[in-house]
Design a protein around this motif. Structure first.
Motif, mmCIF file in Angstrom:
data_model
loop_
_atom_site.group_PDB
_atom_site.id
_atom_site.type_symbol
_atom_site.label_atom_id
_atom_site.label_comp_id
_atom_site.label_asym_id
_atom_site.label_seq_id
_atom_site.Cartn_x
_atom_site.Cartn_y
_atom_site.Cartn_z
ATOM 1 N N ASP A 393 0.846 -1.191 0.000
ATOM 2 C CA ASP A 393 0.000 0.000 0.000
ATOM 3 C C ASP A 393 0.885 1.245 0.000
ATOM 4 O O ASP A 393 1.079 1.901 1.017
ATOM 5 C CB ASP A 393 -0.919 -0.005 1.222
ATOM 6 C CG ASP A 393 -1.886 1.166 1.222
ATOM 7 O OD1 ASP A 393 -1.998 1.865 0.199
ATOM 8 O OD2 ASP A 393 -2.528 1.394 2.281
ATOM 9 N N ALA A 394 1.432 1.576 -1.156
ATOM 10 C CA ALA A 394 2.349 2.709 -1.245
ATOM 11 C C ALA A 394 1.655 4.032 -0.967
ATOM 12 O O ALA A 394 2.276 4.967 -0.439
ATOM 13 C CB ALA A 394 2.999 2.746 -2.624
ATOM 14 N N ASP A 417 1.463 2.725 -12.419
ATOM 15 C CA ASP A 417 1.915 3.187 -13.728
ATOM 16 C C ASP A 417 2.924 4.317 -13.515
ATOM 17 O O ASP A 417 3.222 4.704 -12.383
ATOM 18 C CB ASP A 417 0.740 3.654 -14.588
ATOM 19 C CG ASP A 417 -0.156 4.651 -13.865
ATOM 20 O OD1 ASP A 417 0.386 5.474 -13.083
ATOM 21 O OD2 ASP A 417 -1.378 4.619 -14.069
ATOM 22 N N SER A 418 3.424 4.868 -14.597
ATOM 23 C CA SER A 418 4.471 5.892 -14.507
ATOM 24 C C SER A 418 4.007 7.122 -13.739
ATOM 25 O O SER A 418 4.751 7.664 -12.905
ATOM 26 C CB SER A 418 4.928 6.299 -15.913
ATOM 27 O OG SER A 418 5.564 5.224 -16.568
ATOM 28 N N LEU A 422 5.838 8.592 -10.296
ATOM 29 C CA LEU A 422 6.374 9.939 -10.154
ATOM 30 C C LEU A 422 5.704 10.676 -9.006
ATOM 31 O O LEU A 422 6.362 11.409 -8.245
ATOM 32 C CB LEU A 422 6.201 10.715 -11.461
ATOM 33 C CG LEU A 422 6.961 10.152 -12.664
ATOM 34 C CD1 LEU A 422 6.581 10.919 -13.929
ATOM 35 C CD2 LEU A 422 8.460 10.205 -12.434
ATOM 36 N N ALA A 423 4.403 10.478 -8.854
ATOM 37 C CA ALA A 423 3.686 11.115 -7.747
ATOM 38 C C ALA A 423 4.191 10.602 -6.402
ATOM 39 O O ALA A 423 4.343 11.370 -5.446
ATOM 40 C CB ALA A 423 2.182 10.857 -7.886
ATOM 41 N N LEU A 424 4.485 9.303 -6.309
ATOM 42 C CA LEU A 424 5.007 8.735 -5.069
ATOM 43 C C LEU A 424 6.395 9.285 -4.753
ATOM 44 O O LEU A 424 6.699 9.602 -3.601
ATOM 45 C CB LEU A 424 5.054 7.214 -5.173
ATOM 46 C CG LEU A 424 3.714 6.481 -5.177
ATOM 47 C CD1 LEU A 424 3.927 5.002 -5.496
ATOM 48 C CD2 LEU A 424 3.000 6.635 -3.833
ATOM 49 N N GLY A 428 8.225 12.710 -1.170
ATOM 50 C CA GLY A 428 9.353 13.015 -0.291
ATOM 51 C C GLY A 428 9.447 14.490 0.031
ATOM 52 O O GLY A 428 10.257 14.890 0.860
ATOM 53 N N GLN A 429 8.653 15.328 -0.621
ATOM 54 C CA GLN A 429 8.542 16.762 -0.373
ATOM 55 C C GLN A 429 9.839 17.515 -0.630
ATOM 56 O O GLN A 429 10.147 18.502 0.021
ATOM 57 C CB GLN A 429 8.075 17.020 1.068
ATOM 58 C CG GLN A 429 6.738 16.394 1.407
ATOM 59 C CD GLN A 429 6.375 16.572 2.858
ATOM 60 O OE1 GLN A 429 6.249 17.702 3.326
ATOM 61 N NE2 GLN A 429 6.228 15.481 3.583
#
Length: 518
Positions: A393-394, A417-418, A422-424, A428-429
């Motif tokens: 559960d990322a 997906d890509s 990228l959103a994940l 890291g802010q």
């Protein structure tokens, strides 16, 4: 009684007036030395650096200052053996990890010496850096504006972290000294021995003008109170401490220029379309294991989050865990040991606490507790095995995106997906570095640009650079080191760009005859 390490301030070696703080061997637990900065004349020391060290440096041109860096590098090179002994004893690092700090620092210093020589060559006979072309201010072309860069007439206070007592010193001092700005370095107490010895060797060799380089060890009260309007502050450490520094009166009232490199939850990302037997997959696994174990994960650039396609989550967990299982942990003096110790008991407790926190949001894929220590007493040694965590559960694992455990710990996270990947990564802010792995050049380029706004550096690894890339966590002097947001918002290194922090920009509005004198 262990050795007391003196401070070099005001052009002379000075002992503190207190009992001092002990430095320990993190594997054997023995006391190595003591540092103390109590009772020092800080105001006099800062004034000496500004007035004596600064004046002497500014009297030289860029070529001459580059020569000083080259001479200092030769001194350090001649004493490498001693530095390795100190690193083993005080930082608990194996030889390869010590090299990252020691040889990396010497390499950075030497690189800036060469850059300074090239800069001087490009300037011809000029002594002043011009910033752009002259600009007309009116219809008459005689009167124009020329921007110039001149060395700051202050002192650079450099406060460094415990993990890189060698490289951390020279990556800040090299561009400052080349710019003509004297340096006062305050190393982290736990590993101050290496910094102090390097400064001592350079000072005693007489290669720098008096006051150009000073070192204050221990925890002196009032250090920041000495900063004046034209001084500079460069800090590497926690975001909490960085916030305190930014709120200090010297910064908020005197507009002291500040550079911060702080916490960073860095990531590695395997792009879609790769199989478990692909070269890109193998490169990701190799780099994750290296970043988890070099310096026992005590690197501001280390990989903390590993993003892989959902279908490869199990394969990645298995491959990384299998390689981690082969890592030997313990006394760095033993040839078979690959990963040494954390630097202190305090750091060991911090890692244990952070790991326990992460385990509330992720499962253990490889347990570092299963590593038997080689020639080290678990009750004494600050050693911990590498631990790999994971969660499917990322999106819901907020702790994983917010928590940096400064040790050999990383978490595997799957993406759909890509766009999701990228959103994940951006959660890291703001990070120092993200590394991308894949074989599709177009997809790698698009992803790199998509992450560039939230990362100081994007390290792209494809099969064509498998043997030549410099590593996710290696900070090279030619590229900037820093990152936006949570990472501190600062920039260090980046070739000659680093000189910009130590120069002041001014517009000289004058006629052609005057501009020719600049």
């Amino acid at each position: 009684m262990s050795e007391r390490l003196s401070n070099y301030l005001g052009g002379r070696w000075q002992a503190g007036s207190g009992a001092g703080n002990p430095l320990f061997d993190p594997v054997l637990g023995t006391e190595l030395a003591r540092v103390d900065a109590g009772g020092l004349d800080l105001a006099g020391g800062f004034a000496f650096a500004r007035e004596q060290g600064g004046a002497a440096l500014r009297a030289l041109g860029y070529r001459e200052r580059a020569g000083l860096l080259a001479a200092a590098a030769k001194v350090l090179q001649a004493n490498r053996g001693t530095y390795y002994e100190i690193a083993t004893a005080n930082s608990g690092t194996v030889a390869g990890d010590s090299a990252v700090d020691i040889d990396g620092g010497i390499f950075t210093l030497s690189t800036y010496a060469r850059m300074g020589e090239s800069l001087a060559e490009s300037m011809g006979g000029r002594r002043t850096l011009l910033d752009g072309e002259a600009a007309r201010l009116g219809k008459d072309p005689a009167f124009q504006s020329q921007h110039v860069l001149v060395p700051a007439r202050g002192v650079a206070l450099c406060i460094n972290a415990f993990n890189f007592p060698g490289w951390g010193l020279w990556e800040k001092a090299a561009p400052a000294l080349l710019s003509g700005v004297p340096v006062i370095v305050k190393p982290a107490t736990a590993t101050a021995w290496l910094t102090q010895r390097m400064v001592r060797d350079v000072v005693e060799a007489g290669v720098l003008p008096p006051g150009a380089l000073s070192v204050v060890c221990g925890s002196p009260a009032g250090l920041l109170d000495q900063l004046q309007p034209f001084d500079l502050l460069s800090f590497t450490g926690s975001a909490d401490t960085a916030a305190q520094l930014r709120a200090h009166a010297a910064v908020s009232r005197h507009s002291v220029r500040v550079n911060i490199e702080a916490d960073s939850v860095n990531s590695a990302l395997l792009l879609p379309g790769e199989a478990p037997d692909s070269e890109a997959f193998a490169l990701l696994v190799e780099e994750v294991v290296r970043e988890m174990t070099v310096k026992s994960g005590q690197k501001c650039t280390a990989i903390r989050r590993v993003f892989v396609p959902e279908a490869l989550y199990d394969a990645a967990a298995e491959a990384i865990g299998a390689r981690l299982a082969k890592v030997t942990v313990g006394n760095p003096r033993q040839a078979e040991v690959r990963m040494g110790a954390l630097v202190s008991r305090a750091q060991l407790e911090a890692v244990r606490s952070g790991l326990a926190r992460l385990r509330t949001a992720a499962s253990v894929l490889h347990d570092g507790a299963g590593h038997a220590l080689v020639d080290a007493d678990p009750a004494v040694a600050c050693c911990v095995g590498p631990t790999l965590l994971g969660t499917r559960d990322a999106d819901g694992a907020a702790l994983v995106h917010d928590t940096e455990v400064f040790g050999p710990v990383a978490t595997v996270l799957p993406y759909r997906d890509s766009a999701h990947a990228l959103a994940l990564a951006r959660r890291g802010q703001g990070s120092l570095v993200a590394s991308l792995y894949g074989s599709d050049a177009a997809a790698l380029g698009d992803a790199a640009l998509a992450l560039a706004d939230s990362h100081g550096r994007v390290h792209v690894v494809s099969p064509e650079v498998a043997q030549s890339h410099t590593g996710h966590g290696n900070v090279m002097p030619q590229s900037i080191h820093g990152g936006p947001g949570r990472a501190g918002g600062g920039e260090e290194l980046g070739g000659l760009r680093a000189l910009g922090f130590y120069h002041r920009r001014s517009a000289i509005q004058a006629g052609a005859a005057v501009r020719e004198r600049l």
